[in-house]
Scaffold this motif. Structure first.
Motif, short mmCIF file in Angstrom:
data_model
loop_
_atom_site.label_atom_id
_atom_site.label_comp_id
_atom_site.label_asym_id
_atom_site.label_seq_id
_atom_site.Cartn_x
_atom_site.Cartn_y
_atom_site.Cartn_z
N LEU A 1 91.73 39.42 3.09
CA LEU A 1 91.31 39.85 4.43
C LEU A 1 90.09 40.74 4.33
N ASP A 2 89.23 40.68 5.34
CA ASP A 2 88.07 41.57 5.35
C ASP A 2 88.50 42.97 5.81
N ALA A 3 87.58 43.91 5.76
CA ALA A 3 87.89 45.31 6.06
C ALA A 3 88.41 45.50 7.49
N LEU A 4 87.81 44.81 8.47
CA LEU A 4 88.26 44.95 9.86
C LEU A 4 89.67 44.39 10.05
N GLU A 5 89.97 43.29 9.40
CA GLU A 5 91.33 42.72 9.50
C GLU A 5 92.35 43.65 8.87
N ARG A 6 92.00 44.23 7.71
CA ARG A 6 92.92 45.17 7.06
C ARG A 6 93.13 46.42 7.92
N LEU A 7 92.06 46.89 8.52
CA LEU A 7 92.16 48.06 9.40
C LEU A 7 93.02 47.75 10.62
N TRP A 8 92.83 46.57 11.19
CA TRP A 8 93.64 46.17 12.35
C TRP A 8 95.13 46.17 11.98
N LEU A 9 95.46 45.66 10.78
CA LEU A 9 96.86 45.66 10.33
C LEU A 9 97.39 47.07 10.16
N VAL A 10 96.58 47.96 9.63
CA VAL A 10 97.00 49.36 9.46
C VAL A 10 97.30 49.99 10.81
N VAL A 11 96.42 49.78 11.77
CA VAL A 11 96.60 50.36 13.11
C VAL A 11 97.84 49.76 13.78
N LEU A 12 98.01 48.46 13.67
CA LEU A 12 99.17 47.80 14.27
C LEU A 12 100.47 48.29 13.64
N ALA A 13 100.49 48.40 12.32
CA ALA A 13 101.69 48.88 11.63
C ALA A 13 102.02 50.31 12.04
N LYS A 14 101.00 51.13 12.19
CA LYS A 14 101.24 52.51 12.63
C LYS A 14 101.80 52.54 14.05
N ARG A 15 101.22 51.72 14.94
CA ARG A 15 101.69 51.67 16.33
C ARG A 15 103.15 51.24 16.40
N TYR A 16 103.54 50.28 15.54
CA TYR A 16 104.91 49.76 15.58
C TYR A 16 105.83 50.44 14.56
N GLU A 17 105.30 51.46 13.89
CA GLU A 17 106.10 52.33 13.02
C GLU A 17 106.76 51.59 11.87
N VAL A 18 105.98 50.78 11.17
CA VAL A 18 106.46 50.10 9.96
C VAL A 18 105.42 50.24 8.86
N ASP A 19 105.84 49.99 7.64
CA ASP A 19 104.93 50.01 6.50
C ASP A 19 103.90 48.90 6.68
N ARG A 20 102.65 49.20 6.47
CA ARG A 20 101.58 48.23 6.73
C ARG A 20 101.66 46.99 5.85
N ASP A 21 102.36 47.08 4.73
CA ASP A 21 102.49 45.93 3.84
C ASP A 21 103.70 45.06 4.16
N ASP A 22 104.55 45.49 5.07
CA ASP A 22 105.76 44.75 5.41
C ASP A 22 105.51 43.91 6.67
N LEU A 23 104.85 42.79 6.48
CA LEU A 23 104.48 41.96 7.63
C LEU A 23 105.69 41.32 8.30
N ASP A 24 106.77 41.09 7.55
CA ASP A 24 107.98 40.54 8.18
C ASP A 24 108.57 41.55 9.16
N ALA A 25 108.65 42.81 8.74
CA ALA A 25 109.17 43.85 9.63
C ALA A 25 108.25 44.01 10.84
N LEU A 26 106.97 43.88 10.61
CA LEU A 26 106.02 44.01 11.71
C LEU A 26 106.19 42.86 12.70
N LEU A 27 106.37 41.65 12.21
CA LEU A 27 106.58 40.50 13.10
C LEU A 27 107.86 40.64 13.92
N GLU A 28 108.88 41.27 13.35
CA GLU A 28 110.12 41.48 14.08
C GLU A 28 109.90 42.43 15.26
N ARG A 29 108.97 43.33 15.13
CA ARG A 29 108.71 44.31 16.18
C ARG A 29 107.63 43.88 17.17
#
Length: 193
Positions: free
Chosen positions: A31-59
């Motif tokens: 992923l490029d820098a903007l995509e990685r940053l977007w994931l970090v922001v989304l994970a923070k908003r949904y209160e999950v670890d940024r590397d746990d995409l399965d947990a993020l999808l559940e939320r």
């Protein structure tokens, strides 16, 4: 209805992008820098670890419109409550401490909670969806919703209502009320909206 549909569209947009990025990672695309940053922001908003995409999808998922409509009706007396009129509070979300919020007139002695107030209705609906998608008390809701997704079944408000006993002190009676409102008012048809 238009408000929950608008919030669901925003959530679906994030969910689609998340699925795309998850797929790209799975096939080895960096992923490029903007995509990685977007994931970090989304994970923070949904209160999950940024590397746990399965947990993020559940939320990062929608709320059945029938469920939102029924809960709003139950929490506001079909929009007649002081909380709805003075605080744009459609879902009876409680806050403890801090400034703001509306004190219930008939709050039990010794209780300190207030009902969270909002600048406008859309902010209240957004907070409600965020609450269901992040708060620990609604983990069962999120798991049931994910199970429906994995089975390829639609999200049905009356079914998911069964998981919300922690939403109200009334617990099972609250679930019965929500299911009755959905059924008696044929709100299930909005789950396809």
């Amino acid at each position: 209805l238009p408000l929950i549909l608008q919030i669901n569209e925003q959530i679906l947009s994030d969910r689609r992008r998340l699925w795309t990025l998850r797929h790209r990672i799975a096939i080895g695309i960096r992923l490029d820098a903007l995509e990685r940053l977007w994931l970090v922001v989304l994970a923070k908003r949904y209160e999950v670890d940024r590397d746990d995409l399965d947990a993020l999808l559940e939320r990062v998922d929608t709320i059945p419109p029938s469920l939102a409509l029924a809960q709003s009706a139950a929490e506001t007396g079909w929009g007649t409550s002081r909380f709805a009129h003075e605080g744009n509070a459609l879902f009876g979300q409680r806050i403890f401490g801090g400034k703001g919020g509306l004190v219930p007139h008939r709050r039990d002695k010794g209780k300190t909670f207030k009902v969270r107030a909002f600048e406008d209705l859309i902010e209240g609906v957004k907070a409600y969806a965020h609450n269901l998608n992040t708060f620990a008390a609604y983990e069962e809701f999120r798991r049931a919703r994910e199970a429906l997704r994995e089975a390829g079944l639609p999200l049905i408000g009356s079914e998911l209502a069964k998981t919300l006993e922690n939403y109200s002190e009334r617990r099972e009676a609250y679930i019965d009320t929500i299911q009755l409102i959905i059924r008696a008012n044929a709100l299930g048809m909005f789950d396809k909206a």
